[in-house]
Scaffold this motif. Structure first.
Motif, PDB file in Angstrom:
ATOM      1  N   MET A 115       0.824  -1.205   0.000  1.00  0.00           N
ATOM      2  CA  MET A 115       0.000   0.000   0.000  1.00  0.00           C
ATOM      3  C   MET A 115       0.861   1.260   0.000  1.00  0.00           C
ATOM      4  SD  MET A 115      -3.058  -0.877  -0.379  1.00  0.00           S
ATOM      5  CE  MET A 115      -3.743   0.767  -0.176  1.00  0.00           C
ATOM      6  N   TYR A 116       2.081   1.178   0.546  1.00  0.00           N
ATOM      7  CA  TYR A 116       2.985   2.332   0.485  1.00  0.00           C
ATOM      8  C   TYR A 116       3.303   2.670  -0.970  1.00  0.00           C
ATOM      9  CZ  TYR A 116       3.957   0.927   5.358  1.00  0.00           C
ATOM     10  OH  TYR A 116       3.868   0.566   6.674  1.00  0.00           O
ATOM     11  N   PHE A 166      -6.219   6.400  -6.367  1.00  0.00           N
ATOM     12  CA  PHE A 166      -6.759   6.095  -5.042  1.00  0.00           C
ATOM     13  C   PHE A 166      -6.031   6.952  -4.019  1.00  0.00           C
ATOM     14  CE2 PHE A 166      -6.724   3.686  -1.011  1.00  0.00           C
ATOM     15  CZ  PHE A 166      -8.096   3.625  -0.795  1.00  0.00           C
ATOM     16  N   THR A 167      -6.795   7.719  -3.259  1.00  0.00           N
ATOM     17  CA  THR A 167      -6.200   8.633  -2.287  1.00  0.00           C
ATOM     18  C   THR A 167      -6.077   7.953  -0.925  1.00  0.00           C
ATOM     19  OG1 THR A 167      -7.172  10.526  -3.431  1.00  0.00           O
ATOM     20  CG2 THR A 167      -6.404  10.878  -1.170  1.00  0.00           C
ATOM     21  N   ILE A 168      -4.875   7.949  -0.398  1.00  0.00           N
ATOM     22  CA  ILE A 168      -4.641   7.386   0.932  1.00  0.00           C
ATOM     23  C   ILE A 168      -5.171   8.364   1.979  1.00  0.00           C
ATOM     24  CG2 ILE A 168      -2.886   6.607   2.570  1.00  0.00           C
ATOM     25  CD1 ILE A 168      -3.212   4.780   0.156  1.00  0.00           C
ATOM     26  N   PRO A 169      -5.929   7.891   2.973  1.00  0.00           N
ATOM     27  CA  PRO A 169      -6.448   8.790   4.019  1.00  0.00           C
ATOM     28  C   PRO A 169      -5.315   9.515   4.743  1.00  0.00           C
ATOM     29  CG  PRO A 169      -7.449   6.607   4.172  1.00  0.00           C
ATOM     30  CD  PRO A 169      -6.339   6.494   3.183  1.00  0.00           C
ATOM     31  N   SER A 192      -2.245   7.732   6.407  1.00  0.00           N
ATOM     32  CA  SER A 192      -2.586   6.688   7.372  1.00  0.00           C
ATOM     33  C   SER A 192      -3.001   5.438   6.608  1.00  0.00           C
ATOM     34  CB  SER A 192      -3.731   7.137   8.282  1.00  0.00           C
ATOM     35  OG  SER A 192      -4.142   6.070   9.117  1.00  0.00           O
ATOM     36  N   TYR A 193      -2.369   4.332   6.941  1.00  0.00           N
ATOM     37  CA  TYR A 193      -2.649   3.074   6.257  1.00  0.00           C
ATOM     38  C   TYR A 193      -3.450   2.116   7.141  1.00  0.00           C
ATOM     39  CZ  TYR A 193       0.579   4.716   2.720  1.00  0.00           C
ATOM     40  OH  TYR A 193       1.181   5.455   1.726  1.00  0.00           O
ATOM     41  N   PHE A 245       5.874   7.048   4.499  1.00  0.00           N
ATOM     42  CA  PHE A 245       5.618   8.484   4.373  1.00  0.00           C
ATOM     43  C   PHE A 245       5.842   8.996   2.957  1.00  0.00           C
ATOM     44  CE2 PHE A 245       6.838   7.919   8.890  1.00  0.00           C
ATOM     45  CZ  PHE A 245       5.601   8.222   9.438  1.00  0.00           C
ATOM     46  N   GLY A 246       6.076   8.079   2.007  1.00  0.00           N
ATOM     47  CA  GLY A 246       6.145   8.475   0.609  1.00  0.00           C
ATOM     48  C   GLY A 246       7.533   8.761   0.080  1.00  0.00           C
ATOM     49  N   ASN A 247       8.559   8.645   0.909  1.00  0.00           N
ATOM     50  CA  ASN A 247       9.919   8.786   0.402  1.00  0.00           C
ATOM     51  C   ASN A 247      10.302   7.506  -0.346  1.00  0.00           C
ATOM     52  OD1 ASN A 247      10.249  11.310   1.789  1.00  0.00           O
ATOM     53  ND2 ASN A 247      10.543  10.142   3.673  1.00  0.00           N
TER      54      ASN A 247
END
Length: 459
Positions: A135-136, A146-149, A156-157, A226-228
């Motif tokens: 999911m990351y 799809f937007t991650i909350p 937040s996963y 965190f998307g890095n």
């Protein structure tokens, strides 16, 4: 293609994993098209020597767990039998959410305590997939679909929040079967919006296939929660037998490392916070994706040509790769706490075939005398004591008095002695604090029952 088994557990606590107990387990069996074929939902009461935490029950809402008619042994036997039948015709991939960190380790211990093969999920052709790390990748590279909350401006996963984003009713979140349904829908989402990434994911769940995916593709991306992310290439050696392989961060220049001596490499790679190397366990799902999968899914990402050049330099220098494995092999093996039998799942070694045969006979025979005869033949004391506990669960009026005394001593130890198990006094204090803060009557009744259960065992 294999079937999928989506599973989730609810437990008596979240810490001290060697001593917490599953009180609900649920699974959904699907075919490779994600069409549901069967499901399972089992529960049991806590073992007398298991400390149940109020926080866990308030989370999973198993308010009536102390009154459940099923013993832990009965639930675990049925659970294993169902999974065995589901995998009998063809192997399955067991799908979890953060499961390789938590659920997988917990279920292995439940099977181990009950003299059952703990490794059903990754043997006989079965494989494991943890969707959380994937999911990351989805959140970073497929965010337009799809937007991650977000919570406090950070992704937040949490499975419950993802299910809400999918428009699902989350009133039963943290129920094991409900969470399996969420998990199935999440996998359907990945299949729909990231088809190439999905195929890469489901085809690299076993150690062998995972290694092949990593080593045969030149460029990959590793993504944090965190998307890095950073580009890497995976390195492999035919000289060393390994369950993990190194990946090299291509933001670093390989020429700075390739010609180092063993001592220099050890300082630069194994003793440095700025190491370009990360060791990846092949048996665990990683938050990675191949560059080719992203391109085939039309993800807008262009990598610098230098990354490919650096990857080729590393692949062409087998001497450097072998040095990495040589240094890794020389490192200390992991240390496992093993003062209690519950902690010896790994450190105690694997049972022999003869021991597994004895376990199966123990489960099959129906009389206490037959079980006692088999117990006396078990080769290790830890297995004998687990068998004593099993017999005392469902034959309490028939077992020898020393079995009953053994269980009383075990309860006394777990509630009144210091050890690696949950701290009864601390959990009692936590429960009393919760009692003053909860307002729902069902929750209050649940917390009161936890308090009563702890207080009756504390001296």
């Amino acid at each position: 293609m294999t079937n999928f088994i989506f599973y989730d557990t609810e437990t008596t606590g979240k810490d001290q994993r060697d001593f917490i107990q599953v009180i609900q387990v649920a699974s959904i069996l699907t075919n490779n098209h994600l069409e549901q074929l069967n499901d399972m939902d089992l529960s049991c009461r806590p073992l007398p020597w298991t400390l149940v935490t109020a926080g866990a029950l308030l989370t999973n809402k198993k308010y009536d767990t102390f009154n459940n008619p099923n013993t832990h042994y009965e639930m675990t036997r049925e659970w294993f039998d169902v999974w065995s039948k589901w995998c009998a015709q063809e192997p399955a991939t067991f799908v979890t959410y953060n499961g390789l960190f938590f659920d997988e380790e917990i279920i292995r211990r439940q099977f181990y305590w009950n003299l059952i093969n703990p490794y059903i999920t990754n043997t006989n052709g079965n494989a494991r997939l943890d969707l959380l790390p994937k999911m990351y990748v989805l959140g970073k590279f497929y965010g337009d679909k799809f937007t991650i909350p977000q919570v406090n401006n950070k992704p937040s996963y949490r499975l419950e929040l993802l299910a809400t984003s999918l428009g699902m009713d989350t009133a039963k979140a943290h129920d094991a079967l409900a969470d399996c349904i969420f998990l199935l829908e999440l996998q359907k989402l990945i299949k729909e919006i990231a088809p190439t990434f999905y195929q890469e994911t489901i085809s690299s769940c076993s150690k062998t296939n995972h290694k092949e995916c990593l080593t045969k593709n030149m460029l990959h991306l590793n993504v944090t929660r965190f998307g890095n992310y950073y580009p890497f290439t995976a390195l492999s050696s035919n000289t060393f037998d390994h369950h993990e392989i190194p990946i090299f961060n291509l933001n670093f220049n390989p020429q700075d490392y390739i010609h180092m001596s063993l001592g220099e490499l050890e300082s630069a790679i194994f003793n440095s916070k700025d190491s370009p190397i990360k060791w990846v366990k092949l048996g665990k799902t990683q938050s990675t994706v191949t560059y080719n999968s992203l391109k085939n899914d039309d993800v807008d990402l262009v990598l610098d040509d230098n990354y490919l050049i650096r990857a080729e330099q590393l692949k062409d220098n087998q001497n450097f790769v072998d040095k990495l494995f040589e240094l890794r092999t020389a490192q200390e093996m992991p240390h496992y706490d093993n003062s209690s039998y519950e902690q010896q799942l790994y450190s105690g070694g694997f049972p022999s075939k003869a021991t597994y045969d004895a376990f199966n006979k123990f489960h099959q025979v129906t009389t206490l005398d037959e079980k006692l005869r088999i117990i006396n033949l078990l080769p290790e004391q830890r297995y004998k004591e687990f068998a004593w506990r099993i017999c005392s669960q469902f034959m309490p009026g028939d077992v020898p008095q020393d079995f009953i005394q053994y269980c009383h001593n075990l309860i006394d130890q777990r509630f009144n002695k210091d050890g690696p198990w949950p701290d009864a006094s601390k959990e009692l204090s936590n429960a009393k604090e919760l009692l003053n803060s909860v307002t729902d009557q069902a929750e209050k009744a649940c917390v009161k029952e936890v308090i009563v259960n702890i207080e009756k065992n504390i001296k």
